[in-house]
Design a protein around this motif. Structure first.
Motif, PDB file in Angstrom:
ATOM      1  N   TRP A   8      14.769  45.892  39.918  1.00 27.74           N
ATOM      2  CA  TRP A   8      13.785  46.927  39.602  1.00 27.74           C
ATOM      3  C   TRP A   8      13.112  47.381  40.895  1.00 27.74           C
ATOM      4  CZ3 TRP A   8      13.238  50.298  36.120  1.00 27.74           C
ATOM      5  CH2 TRP A   8      12.043  50.979  35.931  1.00 27.74           C
ATOM      6  N   MET A   9      13.107  48.691  41.177  1.00 33.44           N
ATOM      7  CA  MET A   9      12.643  49.206  42.460  1.00 33.44           C
ATOM      8  C   MET A   9      11.486  50.190  42.330  1.00 33.44           C
ATOM      9  SD  MET A   9      16.285  49.681  44.474  1.00 33.44           S
ATOM     10  CE  MET A   9      16.844  51.047  43.467  1.00 33.44           C
ATOM     11  N   ASP A  10      11.003  50.401  41.120  1.00 32.58           N
ATOM     12  CA  ASP A  10       9.943  51.374  40.887  1.00 32.58           C
ATOM     13  C   ASP A  10       8.574  50.726  41.014  1.00 32.58           C
ATOM     14  OD1 ASP A  10       8.366  53.532  39.892  1.00 32.58           O
ATOM     15  OD2 ASP A  10      10.099  54.241  38.763  1.00 32.58           O
ATOM     16  N   ASP A  11       7.571  51.521  41.440  1.00 34.59           N
ATOM     17  CA  ASP A  11       6.199  51.010  41.507  1.00 34.59           C
ATOM     18  C   ASP A  11       5.642  50.741  40.107  1.00 34.59           C
ATOM     19  OD1 ASP A  11       6.014  51.057  44.296  1.00 34.59           O
ATOM     20  OD2 ASP A  11       5.481  53.179  44.311  1.00 34.59           O
TER      21      ASP A  11
ATOM     22  N   SER B 284       7.899  42.359  30.703  1.00 40.60           N
ATOM     23  CA  SER B 284       7.849  43.463  31.665  1.00 40.60           C
ATOM     24  C   SER B 284       8.347  42.952  33.009  1.00 40.60           C
ATOM     25  CB  SER B 284       6.426  44.020  31.783  1.00 40.60           C
ATOM     26  OG  SER B 284       5.521  43.009  32.170  1.00 40.60           O
ATOM     27  N   ILE B 285       8.835  43.893  33.824  1.00 40.54           N
ATOM     28  CA  ILE B 285       9.394  43.565  35.126  1.00 40.54           C
ATOM     29  C   ILE B 285       8.690  44.410  36.178  1.00 40.54           C
ATOM     30  CG2 ILE B 285      11.500  43.480  36.531  1.00 40.54           C
ATOM     31  CD1 ILE B 285      11.490  41.568  34.149  1.00 40.54           C
ATOM     32  N   PHE B 286       8.332  43.784  37.291  1.00 43.78           N
ATOM     33  CA  PHE B 286       7.619  44.478  38.351  1.00 43.78           C
ATOM     34  C   PHE B 286       8.529  44.716  39.555  1.00 43.78           C
ATOM     35  CE2 PHE B 286       4.462  42.491  35.703  1.00 43.78           C
ATOM     36  CZ  PHE B 286       3.475  43.467  35.594  1.00 43.78           C
ATOM     37  N   LYS B 287       8.061  45.535  40.470  1.00 42.16           N
ATOM     38  CA  LYS B 287       8.845  45.961  41.627  1.00 42.16           C
ATOM     39  C   LYS B 287       9.454  44.769  42.366  1.00 42.16           C
ATOM     40  CE  LYS B 287       8.501  48.913  45.727  1.00 42.16           C
ATOM     41  NZ  LYS B 287       7.613  49.779  46.523  1.00 42.16           N
ATOM     42  N   ASN B 288      10.739  44.917  42.709  1.00 47.11           N
ATOM     43  CA  ASN B 288      11.526  43.951  43.481  1.00 47.11           C
ATOM     44  C   ASN B 288      11.909  42.709  42.693  1.00 47.11           C
ATOM     45  OD1 ASN B 288      11.415  45.640  45.740  1.00 47.11           O
ATOM     46  ND2 ASN B 288       9.569  44.677  46.519  1.00 47.11           N
ATOM     47  N   GLU B 289      11.657  42.695  41.392  1.00 50.02           N
ATOM     48  CA  GLU B 289      12.098  41.572  40.567  1.00 50.02           C
ATOM     49  C   GLU B 289      13.493  41.848  40.014  1.00 50.02           C
ATOM     50  OE1 GLU B 289       8.114  39.384  38.947  1.00 50.02           O
ATOM     51  OE2 GLU B 289       8.922  40.985  37.693  1.00 50.02           O
ATOM     52  N   ILE B 290      14.224  40.767  39.767  1.00 57.11           N
ATOM     53  CA  ILE B 290      15.581  40.853  39.223  1.00 57.11           C
ATOM     54  C   ILE B 290      15.534  40.378  37.774  1.00 57.11           C
ATOM     55  CG2 ILE B 290      17.932  39.959  39.408  1.00 57.11           C
ATOM     56  CD1 ILE B 290      17.452  39.670  42.428  1.00 57.11           C
TER      57      ILE B 290
ATOM     58  N   GLU C 154       8.147  45.339  50.739  1.00 59.52           N
ATOM     59  CA  GLU C 154       7.844  46.716  50.359  1.00 59.52           C
ATOM     60  C   GLU C 154       9.070  47.614  50.452  1.00 59.52           C
ATOM     61  OE1 GLU C 154       5.748  50.103  49.226  1.00 59.52           O
ATOM     62  OE2 GLU C 154       5.175  47.979  49.114  1.00 59.52           O
ATOM     63  N   TYR C 155       9.997  47.276  51.347  1.00 52.06           N
ATOM     64  CA  TYR C 155      11.165  48.130  51.576  1.00 52.06           C
ATOM     65  C   TYR C 155      12.452  47.501  51.052  1.00 52.06           C
ATOM     66  CZ  TYR C 155       7.642  50.016  54.715  1.00 52.06           C
ATOM     67  OH  TYR C 155       6.476  50.517  55.231  1.00 52.06           O
ATOM     68  N   THR C 156      12.318  46.670  50.015  1.00 58.37           N
ATOM     69  CA  THR C 156      13.491  46.000  49.445  1.00 58.37           C
ATOM     70  C   THR C 156      14.507  47.005  48.920  1.00 58.37           C
ATOM     71  OG1 THR C 156      12.199  44.033  48.861  1.00 58.37           O
ATOM     72  CG2 THR C 156      14.273  44.361  47.693  1.00 58.37           C
TER      73      THR C 156
ATOM     74  N   GLU D  37       8.197  52.267  63.169  1.00 59.21           N
ATOM     75  CA  GLU D  37       8.927  51.031  63.403  1.00 59.21           C
ATOM     76  C   GLU D  37       8.603  50.463  64.783  1.00 59.21           C
ATOM     77  OE1 GLU D  37      12.975  51.463  60.739  1.00 59.21           O
ATOM     78  OE2 GLU D  37      12.913  52.509  62.658  1.00 59.21           O
ATOM     79  N   ARG D  38       8.536  51.350  65.769  1.00 61.42           N
ATOM     80  CA  ARG D  38       8.266  50.891  67.132  1.00 61.42           C
ATOM     81  C   ARG D  38       6.820  50.433  67.298  1.00 61.42           C
ATOM     82  NH1 ARG D  38      11.914  53.919  71.570  1.00 61.42           N
ATOM     83  NH2 ARG D  38      13.895  53.822  70.457  1.00 61.42           N
ATOM     84  N   GLU D  39       5.912  51.130  66.615  1.00 54.58           N
ATOM     85  CA  GLU D  39       4.505  50.745  66.708  1.00 54.58           C
ATOM     86  C   GLU D  39       4.251  49.379  66.069  1.00 54.58           C
ATOM     87  OE1 GLU D  39       2.419  53.915  64.867  1.00 54.58           O
ATOM     88  OE2 GLU D  39       2.451  55.218  66.628  1.00 54.58           O
ATOM     89  N   GLN D  40       4.887  49.147  64.896  1.00 53.73           N
ATOM     90  CA  GLN D  40       4.618  47.917  64.158  1.00 53.73           C
ATOM     91  C   GLN D  40       5.581  46.791  64.495  1.00 53.73           C
ATOM     92  OE1 GLN D  40       3.882  48.565  59.867  1.00 53.73           O
ATOM     93  NE2 GLN D  40       3.980  50.754  60.311  1.00 53.73           N
ATOM     94  N   GLY D  41       6.676  47.142  65.199  1.00 57.53           N
ATOM     95  CA  GLY D  41       7.659  46.122  65.533  1.00 57.53           C
ATOM     96  C   GLY D  41       8.444  45.633  64.337  1.00 57.53           C
ATOM     97  N   ILE D  42       8.635  46.519  63.347  1.00 62.02           N
ATOM     98  CA  ILE D  42       9.387  46.157  62.146  1.00 62.02           C
ATOM     99  C   ILE D  42      10.402  47.243  61.844  1.00 62.02           C
ATOM    100  CG2 ILE D  42       7.471  44.865  61.138  1.00 62.02           C
ATOM    101  CD1 ILE D  42       6.996  47.289  59.285  1.00 62.02           C
ATOM    102  N   THR D  43      11.362  46.917  60.971  1.00 62.38           N
ATOM    103  CA  THR D  43      12.312  47.907  60.470  1.00 62.38           C
ATOM    104  C   THR D  43      11.814  48.412  59.121  1.00 62.38           C
ATOM    105  OG1 THR D  43      14.143  46.805  61.593  1.00 62.38           O
ATOM    106  CG2 THR D  43      14.716  48.305  59.803  1.00 62.38           C
ATOM    107  N   ILE D  44      11.835  49.734  58.937  1.00 59.55           N
ATOM    108  CA  ILE D  44      11.390  50.343  57.687  1.00 59.55           C
ATOM    109  C   ILE D  44      12.563  50.964  56.946  1.00 59.55           C
ATOM    110  CG2 ILE D  44       9.946  52.169  56.681  1.00 59.55           C
ATOM    111  CD1 ILE D  44       7.968  51.691  58.974  1.00 59.55           C
ATOM    112  N   ASP D  45      13.295  51.821  57.636  1.00 58.95           N
ATOM    113  CA  ASP D  45      14.441  52.494  57.023  1.00 58.95           C
ATOM    114  C   ASP D  45      15.727  51.779  57.419  1.00 58.95           C
ATOM    115  OD1 ASP D  45      15.804  54.277  55.510  1.00 58.95           O
ATOM    116  OD2 ASP D  45      15.405  56.026  56.758  1.00 58.95           O
TER     117      ASP D  45
END
Length: 607
Positions: free
Chosen positions: A316-319, A360-366, A95-97, A64-72
């Motif tokens: 939907w949260m699966d790859d 079909s439904i893909f990752k992060n779709e409602i 990616e981290y929805t 997180e500190r290296e990329q300047g983003i929040t992951i967890d």
């Protein structure tokens, strides 16, 4: 005692979520001296040329500190003179929805950041929808980076107008817009002098004073977590009260059985109490013995659904994509039950909110789906009882959480259907035939020898006096399943139908042999669930792909190699190997008669 506010910060990537909360903690003097000193030291090698980087208070992971983003999700607990807070700082990357959804599931209020220089983005809309899906009713849209647009009032008012439109589209109940600068501290803890045109309160002041007590759930509801039986003199039913109130002497109903009893005693910890209320753990004793176990629900003054089908909205949260016919473990309150996606009704376009037809439904779709459960289960609409209307779906192979969702309504047809018991049941029929009904599930690549082997095994069983029925893949697709193709969802439905037919034939007392590629572990697991573990024998015909392709009796591999057959297993569609088949045999090493004799010998322990 100070009231507690649980809230979430969310929005698109780099909108300043971590910086906002970090600056709030810093300005409100809610840091220890060593934390403040560490922040100043870490900021010297940060991304702000030595100026304090307030996001470092929340972003603790090295990545997180290296990329300047929040992951967890980062949880912080703090208290002011007026209120106690728990904040979940969530990631903005698509990616981290799933991490963001976890944070939203616990919150009473959402602070959604919007970059004033960029406006409302796709991820902003997605996060707002997810928060609404999770039942959050209070929203604060923090229009951040006002310093980058020179604190322009007109631009703020334009963004506020866009947010009001979004609020109407998502049916958001209570919305507040606050212009802020997370890096400069404007309107974070104190009113900003840079925006004299803004006559509202600061973000912290708003959070300290907002009333979020909106529990309007009707009746007493307590899912049973555990039956406490320390000795023969005591039997108590333990759980947390999700809504309502109950007292000693009152009548309660236990679902799904519908049996009634009086409350004989209530214990909070080891102390006896006369009354128990929402949010309290309880051990409940009743005046008579009722068959109650984990997953049952104790209610009073309300009606919940006891059914096996409902319509739900899923994130939907699966790859892996979601297709119709897939089955999962569904966890709702303290219940865990196998569930199948019967129909994908539509998915929701994140930008427009339009309902889009989808197979079909893909990752992060409602999406909105019809779901069937393996047995009658206790639930309610999410709008009526939050805990009884929210669930997660767990992949049965990987044990990963694949989706979270909320129940929209029960499907009426499930309430109008009842399994009709007949006088001549499976036991009577099988006793008359003097055999144990089983399904022998042959699986393997095309050309592995499944059909030939199943046919040879059936002949041996017939000579022995067994009553059998062989279901072959091609034969079934020419009749019962002629309307199905070879896409992933059609394959799942093909196997589901075969499993249901095999189960009915087992109920008739027959030994059923099925010969299907059935390439996916999840589909074979679903078939085993439908038929019953005690009646299911998985026979893996493990002939290698090279040998299967050499045989190519139907010329299918040749066509697949040319690209004439899409989705052909082993060439351009995967075959997932059985991990622990009951019987495995490579027909490359045996003549077909020898292979059949070997299989029948192995079947002795099951038949």
């Amino acid at each position: 005692m100070k009231s507690l506010l649980k809230f979430i910060t969310c929005g698109s990537v780099d909108d300043g979520k971590s910086t906002l909360i970090g600056h709030m903690l810093y300005d409100a003097k809610l840091l220890f001296a060593d934390q403040e000193q560490a922040l100043k030291l870490d900021s010297k090698i940060g991304s702000r040329n030595g100026a304090i980087d307030y996001s470092l208070l929340l972003d603790g992971l090295m990545a997180e500190r290296e990329q300047g983003i929040t992951i967890d999700v980062a949880y912080r607990y703090f208290t002011t003179d007026k209120r106690s807070f728990i904040v979940a700082d969530t990631p903005g990357h698509e990616e981290y929805t799933r991490n963001m959804a976890v944070g939203a599931s616990f919150a009473d209020l959402a602070v959604i950041l919007v970059d004033a220089s960029l406006g409302i983005l796709v991820q902003t809309r997605r996060h707002a929808r997810i928060c609404a899906l999770m039942g959050i009713r209070h929203f604060v849209f923090a229009i951040n980076k006002m310093d980058l647009i020179n604190y322009d009032k007109e631009k703020f008012l334009c963004l506020e107008k866009d947010i009001r439109k979004l609020s109407v589209e998502l049916n958001l109940e209570k919305v507040k817009c606050i212009p802020v600068s997370a890096t400069e501290g404007d309107n974070v803890t104190e009113k900003s002098e840079n925006m004299p045109w803004y006559d509202g309160e600061s973000l912290l002041n708003y959070l300290e004073n907002i009333d979020i007590e909106t529990n309007d759930e009707v009746g007493f509801v307590m899912p049973v977590q555990r039956v406490c039986r320390p000795d023969r003199t005591f039997r108590g039913y333990q759980g947390e009260v999700e809504s309502g109130i109950v007292s000693v002497g009152e009548e309660i109903t236990v679902l799904p059985s519908g049996e009634k009893a009086l409350v004989r005693a209530l214990l909070n910890g080891d102390s006896k109490v006369d009354t128990i209320i929402s949010g309290m753990p309880v051990t409940m004793q009743l005046d008579r013995e009722i068959d109650i176990s984990r997953g049952c629900v104790v209610v009073k003054g309300t009606e919940l659904h006891v059914s096996s089908m409902f319509t739900a909205t899923l994130l939907w949260m699966d790859d892996k994509k979601l297709v119709e016919g897939r089955n999962f473990l569904l966890k709702l309150a303290t219940q865990r039950v196998p569930a199948t996606i019967m129909k994908i009704k539509y998915k929701v376009d994140v930008n427009s909110g339009n309902h889009v037809p989808a197979r079909s439904i893909f990752k992060n779709e409602i999406a909105v789906c019809d779901i069937a459960l393996a047995k009658k289960t206790v639930f309610d609409k999410f709008a009526s009882h939050r805990v009884m209307g929210e669930f997660i779906m767990i992949d049965r192979i990987s044990n990963m959480t694949s989706a979270c969702g909320v129940i929209d309504h029960s499907l009426r047809r499930s309430d109008n259907l009842t399994w009709q018991k007949t006088d001549l049941d499976r036991e009577i029929r099988s006793a008359k035939m003097n055999q144990k009904p089983m399904t022998l599930w042959f699986t393997g690549l095309s050309g592995a020898g499944k059909s030939s082997l199943a046919n040879a095994v059936e002949k041996i069983l017939s000579v022995r006096g067994n009553y059998t029925m062989l279901l072959d893949g091609d034969n079934v697709r020419l009749g019962l399943n002629k309307n199905l193709g070879f896409e992933e969802d059609d394959r799942a439905e093909n196997i589901r139908r075969i499993a249901e037919v095999a189960k009915l034939m087992n109920d008739a007392g027959l030994i059923v042999l099925t010969s299907f590629i059935s390439p996916y572990k999840s589909d074979r697991r679903n078939a085993k669930e439908i038929i019953g573990e005690e009646s299911f024998v998985e026979i893996y015909v493990s002939t290698p792909l090279e040998e299967c392709e050499k045989r190519d009796v139907k010329g299918l591999y040749k066509k697949a190699r040319k690209g004439d057959i899409p989705n052909f297993t082993g060439i351009n569609s995967p075959y997932e190997l059985p991990e622990n088949p009951d019987i495995a045999i490579d027909t490359n090493n045996f003549a077909i008669e020898e292979a059949a004799e070997y299989v029948v010998k192995e079947l002795e322990r099951y038949l």
